[in-house]
Design a protein around this motif. Structure first.
Motif, PDB file in Angstrom:
ATOM      1  N   LYS A  47       0.830  -1.199   0.000  1.00 10.26           N
ATOM      2  CA  LYS A  47       0.000   0.000   0.000  1.00 10.26           C
ATOM      3  C   LYS A  47       0.867   1.252   0.000  1.00 10.26           C
ATOM      4  O   LYS A  47       1.993   1.256   0.526  1.00 10.26           O
ATOM      5  N   SER A  48       0.327   2.289  -0.609  1.00 13.09           N
ATOM      6  CA  SER A  48       1.051   3.563  -0.617  1.00 13.09           C
ATOM      7  C   SER A  48       1.411   3.988   0.799  1.00 13.09           C
ATOM      8  O   SER A  48       0.642   3.759   1.735  1.00 13.09           O
ATOM      9  N   SER A  49       2.578   4.596   0.905  1.00 16.40           N
ATOM     10  CA  SER A  49       3.169   5.121   2.143  1.00 16.40           C
ATOM     11  C   SER A  49       3.833   4.041   2.998  1.00 16.40           C
ATOM     12  O   SER A  49       4.537   4.363   3.950  1.00 16.40           O
ATOM     13  N   GLN A  50       3.613   2.781   2.652  1.00 12.17           N
ATOM     14  CA  GLN A  50       4.229   1.702   3.418  1.00 12.17           C
ATOM     15  C   GLN A  50       5.637   1.407   2.894  1.00 12.17           C
ATOM     16  O   GLN A  50       6.119   2.055   1.970  1.00 12.17           O
ATOM     17  N   THR A  51       6.277   0.432   3.499  1.00 13.55           N
ATOM     18  CA  THR A  51       7.633   0.052   3.120  1.00 13.55           C
ATOM     19  C   THR A  51       7.629  -1.258   2.346  1.00 13.55           C
ATOM     20  O   THR A  51       7.049  -2.246   2.792  1.00 13.55           O
ATOM     21  N   LEU A  52       8.262  -1.210   1.195  1.00 13.18           N
ATOM     22  CA  LEU A  52       8.447  -2.398   0.355  1.00 13.18           C
ATOM     23  C   LEU A  52       9.675  -3.153   0.865  1.00 13.18           C
ATOM     24  O   LEU A  52      10.743  -2.539   1.048  1.00 13.18           O
ATOM     25  N   SER A  53       9.512  -4.462   1.096  1.00 10.44           N
ATOM     26  CA  SER A  53      10.632  -5.271   1.581  1.00 10.44           C
ATOM     27  C   SER A  53      10.784  -6.507   0.700  1.00 10.44           C
ATOM     28  O   SER A  53       9.836  -7.278   0.549  1.00 10.44           O
ATOM     29  N   LEU A  54      11.980  -6.672   0.169  1.00  8.72           N
ATOM     30  CA  LEU A  54      12.288  -7.833  -0.667  1.00  8.72           C
ATOM     31  C   LEU A  54      13.593  -8.464  -0.206  1.00  8.72           C
ATOM     32  O   LEU A  54      14.485  -7.773   0.297  1.00  8.72           O
ATOM     33  N   THR A  55      13.699  -9.756  -0.415  1.00 11.30           N
ATOM     34  CA  THR A  55      14.914 -10.492  -0.091  1.00 11.30           C
ATOM     35  C   THR A  55      15.374 -11.267  -1.312  1.00 11.30           C
ATOM     36  O   THR A  55      14.546 -11.810  -2.056  1.00 11.30           O
ATOM     37  N   CYS A  56      16.664 -11.312  -1.507  1.00 12.48           N
ATOM     38  CA  CYS A  56      17.264 -12.096  -2.588  1.00 12.48           C
ATOM     39  C   CYS A  56      18.094 -13.221  -1.961  1.00 12.48           C
ATOM     40  O   CYS A  56      19.034 -12.947  -1.198  1.00 12.48           O
ATOM     41  N   THR A  57      17.729 -14.438  -2.262  1.00  9.51           N
ATOM     42  CA  THR A  57      18.464 -15.597  -1.767  1.00  9.51           C
ATOM     43  C   THR A  57      19.388 -16.102  -2.862  1.00  9.51           C
ATOM     44  O   THR A  57      18.948 -16.335  -3.993  1.00  9.51           O
ATOM     45  N   VAL A  58      20.653 -16.270  -2.506  1.00  2.60           N
ATOM     46  CA  VAL A  58      21.680 -16.621  -3.479  1.00  2.60           C
ATOM     47  C   VAL A  58      22.172 -18.044  -3.247  1.00  2.60           C
ATOM     48  O   VAL A  58      22.402 -18.453  -2.104  1.00  2.60           O
ATOM     49  N   SER A  59      22.346 -18.775  -4.311  1.00  2.00           N
ATOM     50  CA  SER A  59      22.967 -20.097  -4.247  1.00  2.00           C
ATOM     51  C   SER A  59      24.006 -20.204  -5.346  1.00  2.00           C
ATOM     52  O   SER A  59      23.941 -19.494  -6.350  1.00  2.00           O
ATOM     53  N   GLY A  60      24.968 -21.069  -5.142  1.00  2.00           N
ATOM     54  CA  GLY A  60      26.012 -21.265  -6.130  1.00  2.00           C
ATOM     55  C   GLY A  60      27.215 -20.364  -5.967  1.00  2.00           C
ATOM     56  O   GLY A  60      28.219 -20.528  -6.659  1.00  2.00           O
ATOM     57  N   ASP A  61      27.119 -19.403  -5.093  1.00  2.00           N
ATOM     58  CA  ASP A  61      28.237 -18.514  -4.783  1.00  2.00           C
ATOM     59  C   ASP A  61      27.893 -17.810  -3.477  1.00  2.00           C
ATOM     60  O   ASP A  61      26.758 -17.852  -3.013  1.00  2.00           O
ATOM     61  N   SER A  62      28.889 -17.146  -2.914  1.00  2.43           N
ATOM     62  CA  SER A  62      28.681 -16.435  -1.666  1.00  2.43           C
ATOM     63  C   SER A  62      28.604 -14.937  -1.918  1.00  2.43           C
ATOM     64  O   SER A  62      29.335 -14.396  -2.767  1.00  2.43           O
ATOM     65  N   ILE A  63      27.741 -14.258  -1.176  1.00  5.25           N
ATOM     66  CA  ILE A  63      27.650 -12.814  -1.306  1.00  5.25           C
ATOM     67  C   ILE A  63      28.884 -12.116  -0.734  1.00  5.25           C
ATOM     68  O   ILE A  63      29.012 -10.889  -0.834  1.00  5.25           O
ATOM     69  N   THR A  64      29.795 -12.892  -0.156  1.00  2.92           N
ATOM     70  CA  THR A  64      31.058 -12.335   0.321  1.00  2.92           C
ATOM     71  C   THR A  64      32.226 -12.674  -0.607  1.00  2.92           C
ATOM     72  O   THR A  64      33.384 -12.422  -0.263  1.00  2.92           O
ATOM     73  N   THR A  65      31.930 -13.244  -1.756  1.00  5.73           N
ATOM     74  CA  THR A  65      32.988 -13.545  -2.735  1.00  5.73           C
ATOM     75  C   THR A  65      33.676 -12.250  -3.151  1.00  5.73           C
ATOM     76  O   THR A  65      33.006 -11.262  -3.493  1.00  5.73           O
TER      77      THR A  65
END
Length: 125
Positions: A13-31
């Motif tokens: 809804k308008s004025s609210q906060t959009l929250s999304l998550t991205c899940t990663v496989s096959g590599d590390s987000i710290t690579t």
């Protein structure tokens, strides 16, 4: 093969906060030298870079959205997340997570190596 998967509500809804998550496989987000980005494409418009999580824990934002954007990560889950506050119907778009190595790309999206399938987010007025 690196795989990214977006998840989160498809309707906000308008004025609210959009929250999304991205899940990663096959590599590390710290690579080393990896940049994990959020990109969106509103209907009928060009893609827009929102921001990125750097492998070392730094965050980068599109100046035009920075005041409303927060990106975070959970290395234990190999996930990074987006929060966009005070949304309006103009934030309606397909939201993608994607990864690029060695340099941050905020405009030439052909440089990105792997993409999630995208998730439609609609902001209701």
């Amino acid at each position: 093969q690196v795989q990214l998967q977006e998840s989160g509500p498809g309707l906000v809804k308008s004025s609210q906060t959009l929250s999304l998550t991205c899940t990663v496989s096959g590599d590390s987000i710290t690579t080393t030298n990896s940049y994990w980005s959020w990109i969106r494409q509103p209907p009928g418009k060009a893609p827009e870079w929102i921001g990125a999580s750097h492998y070392a824990g730094n965050y980068y934002y599109n100046p035009s959205l920075q005041s409303r954007t927060s990106i975070s990560r959970d290395t234990s889950k190999n996930q990074f997340s987006l929060q966009l506050s005070a949304v309006t119907p103009e934030d309606t778009a397909i939201y993608y997570c994607a990864v690029v190595w060695f340099r941050l790309c905020s405009s030439d999206f052909s440089n990105y190596d792997y993409w999630g399938q995208g998730t439609q987010v609609t902001v209701s007025s």
